[in-house]
Design a protein around this motif. Structure first.
Motif, PDB file in Angstrom:
ATOM      1  N   SER A   5       0.805  -1.224   0.000  1.00  0.00           N
ATOM      2  CA  SER A   5       0.000   0.000   0.000  1.00  0.00           C
ATOM      3  C   SER A   5       0.838   1.274   0.000  1.00  0.00           C
ATOM      4  O   SER A   5       0.302   2.374  -0.164  1.00  0.00           O
ATOM      5  CB  SER A   5      -0.943   0.010   1.202  1.00  0.00           C
ATOM      6  OG  SER A   5      -0.221   0.163   2.413  1.00  0.00           O
ATOM      7  N   LEU A   6       2.150   1.142   0.186  1.00  0.00           N
ATOM      8  CA  LEU A   6       3.041   2.312   0.194  1.00  0.00           C
ATOM      9  C   LEU A   6       3.835   2.341  -1.106  1.00  0.00           C
ATOM     10  O   LEU A   6       4.520   1.380  -1.435  1.00  0.00           O
ATOM     11  CB  LEU A   6       3.981   2.259   1.403  1.00  0.00           C
ATOM     12  CG  LEU A   6       3.278   2.381   2.762  1.00  0.00           C
ATOM     13  CD1 LEU A   6       4.263   2.145   3.895  1.00  0.00           C
ATOM     14  CD2 LEU A   6       2.597   3.735   2.917  1.00  0.00           C
ATOM     15  N   TRP A   7       3.721   3.445  -1.831  1.00  0.00           N
ATOM     16  CA  TRP A   7       4.295   3.532  -3.175  1.00  0.00           C
ATOM     17  C   TRP A   7       5.461   4.499  -3.285  1.00  0.00           C
ATOM     18  O   TRP A   7       6.254   4.410  -4.226  1.00  0.00           O
ATOM     19  CB  TRP A   7       3.208   3.965  -4.175  1.00  0.00           C
ATOM     20  CG  TRP A   7       2.000   3.091  -4.227  1.00  0.00           C
ATOM     21  CD1 TRP A   7       1.791   1.910  -3.549  1.00  0.00           C
ATOM     22  CD2 TRP A   7       0.815   3.310  -5.000  1.00  0.00           C
ATOM     23  NE1 TRP A   7       0.548   1.403  -3.849  1.00  0.00           N
ATOM     24  CE2 TRP A   7      -0.077   2.237  -4.740  1.00  0.00           C
ATOM     25  CE3 TRP A   7       0.419   4.316  -5.879  1.00  0.00           C
ATOM     26  CZ2 TRP A   7      -1.329   2.149  -5.326  1.00  0.00           C
ATOM     27  CZ3 TRP A   7      -0.833   4.233  -6.472  1.00  0.00           C
ATOM     28  CH2 TRP A   7      -1.699   3.155  -6.206  1.00  0.00           C
ATOM     29  N   VAL A   8       5.570   5.455  -2.356  1.00  0.00           N
ATOM     30  CA  VAL A   8       6.606   6.496  -2.424  1.00  0.00           C
ATOM     31  C   VAL A   8       7.085   6.796  -1.007  1.00  0.00           C
ATOM     32  O   VAL A   8       6.283   6.800  -0.066  1.00  0.00           O
ATOM     33  CB  VAL A   8       6.053   7.811  -3.037  1.00  0.00           C
ATOM     34  CG1 VAL A   8       7.160   8.869  -3.145  1.00  0.00           C
ATOM     35  CG2 VAL A   8       5.412   7.567  -4.389  1.00  0.00           C
ATOM     36  N   VAL A   9       8.382   7.082  -0.852  1.00  0.00           N
ATOM     37  CA  VAL A   9       8.894   7.557   0.435  1.00  0.00           C
ATOM     38  C   VAL A   9       9.531   8.929   0.247  1.00  0.00           C
ATOM     39  O   VAL A   9      10.219   9.179  -0.750  1.00  0.00           O
ATOM     40  CB  VAL A   9       9.907   6.568   1.058  1.00  0.00           C
ATOM     41  CG1 VAL A   9      11.144   6.369   0.181  1.00  0.00           C
ATOM     42  CG2 VAL A   9      10.326   7.034   2.451  1.00  0.00           C
ATOM     43  N   ILE A  10       9.266   9.822   1.196  1.00  0.00           N
ATOM     44  CA  ILE A  10       9.927  11.129   1.267  1.00  0.00           C
ATOM     45  C   ILE A  10      10.869  11.097   2.455  1.00  0.00           C
ATOM     46  O   ILE A  10      10.483  10.671   3.557  1.00  0.00           O
ATOM     47  CB  ILE A  10       8.899  12.271   1.429  1.00  0.00           C
ATOM     48  CG1 ILE A  10       7.971  12.344   0.216  1.00  0.00           C
ATOM     49  CG2 ILE A  10       9.606  13.613   1.639  1.00  0.00           C
ATOM     50  CD1 ILE A  10       6.803  13.304   0.388  1.00  0.00           C
ATOM     51  N   ILE A  11      12.089  11.536   2.247  1.00  0.00           N
ATOM     52  CA  ILE A  11      13.116  11.526   3.292  1.00  0.00           C
ATOM     53  C   ILE A  11      13.488  12.964   3.609  1.00  0.00           C
ATOM     54  O   ILE A  11      13.829  13.743   2.705  1.00  0.00           O
ATOM     55  CB  ILE A  11      14.353  10.737   2.837  1.00  0.00           C
ATOM     56  CG1 ILE A  11      13.957   9.293   2.496  1.00  0.00           C
ATOM     57  CG2 ILE A  11      15.446  10.762   3.905  1.00  0.00           C
ATOM     58  CD1 ILE A  11      15.015   8.521   1.723  1.00  0.00           C
TER      59      ILE A  11
END
Length: 288
Positions: A63-69
């Motif tokens: 369900s998680l498609w993108v990560v922001i760091i």
């Protein structure tokens, strides 16, 4: 801008220390925040272990498609904790440090050499980035930076070397001479120079708009098929592994991400939505 968890199917990240923060500010998006602001988010072994657990879990969560760091406080990441490094060096830890470089394949902070993930990583550079912090940025797919941010690979000034993926990536992106300028002089550059001269920042914005812009870009990505996005990122990663275009094409066609994209429900949905003149309703991709 206030960023909190949005209502979406419950996801529960692995347990971690307070040296990082993990939240879910919008659908399909994870926000990973370095949380040692008093130390300019310098990375500790505990922090690295936390990030590895969370990022490995993120990679496997459909369900998680993108990560922001991003970083808490006035810095993005100051790189390695040099005080701790000095203690290891004084205690005869040099040989173990070298072994760790080959053993820890995901690199500095479990990000700078991370290759296994085909999900997009966006760096929201809220402030200064130095050493390993820049190496993290160089391995992200998209980079939004504050106009106030300064960036440096100052390792040579401390007798150490940027060995966690930064040197080859910067040389490929910026070319030999510009990479040499950053690496051999060890001097800081502005975010604007990193974007216009060195080419490793996509967009420079006012400090207060960094996270907002990163979230907006993440939202644009999640409007696209996750299968197609992840297959496309795998192709980009393979392009850096192969000298021949044809070899990269064949490797991509044979990749797990490509095979999934060609057989997924989402390819059928995308084509059907186009013919029916409507917005596609994407599903979470199948696990690889």
């Amino acid at each position: 801008m206030v960023v909190g968890n949005v209502s979406q199917p419950a996801v529960r990240p692995p347990q971690h220390s307070n040296e990082i923060k993990v939240s879910f500010p919008q659908e399909h998006v994870m926000l990973l925040t370095f949380n040692r602001p008093k130390s300019l988010n310098a990375v500790t072994p505990t922090m690295t272990e936390d990030i590895k657990r969370v990022m490995d879990w993120f990679d496997e969560e459909p369900s998680l498609w993108v990560v922001i760091i991003t970083g808490e406080g006035r810095a993005f990441c100051a790189g390695a904790d040099l005080i701790e490094w000095n203690k290891r060096q004084a205690g005869g830890g040099a040989e173990e440090d070298q072994k760790r470089l080959t053993r820890d394949v995901d690199g500095f902070a479990s990000i700078s050499r991370r290759y296994s993930s085909s999900k997009p990583m966006i760096a929201a550079v809220n402030g200064g980035a130095y050493g390993g912090g820049v190496e993290i940025i160089l391995n992200c797919d998209l980079v939004i930076a504050s106009e106030e941010a300064t960036l440096a690979l100052p390792e040579v000034k401390r007798g150490v070397v940027a060995v966690q993926g930064g040197m080859p990536r910067l040389a490929r992106i910026a070319g030999h001479q510009l990479a040499s300028e950053m690496l051999l002089l060890g001097k800081a550059i502005t975010a604007t120079d990193a974007a216009t001269r060195f080419g490793f920042i996509n967009k420079v914005v006012p400090k207060g708009e960094v996270l907002h812009t990163a979230l907006a870009w993440a939202a644009e990505i999640t409007q696209n098929s996750p299968d197609a996005v992840q297959s496309t990122k795998r192709a980009l990663l393979l392009a850096n592994r192969y000298g021949s275009v044809e070899d990269a094409v064949i490797a991509h066609v044979n990749s797990k991400e490509s095979k999934r994209a060609f057989t997924s429900e989402n390819i059928q949905e995308g084509l059907r939505a186009f013919t029916e003149k409507r917005t596609p309703a994407w599903k979470n991709p199948a696990k690889l």
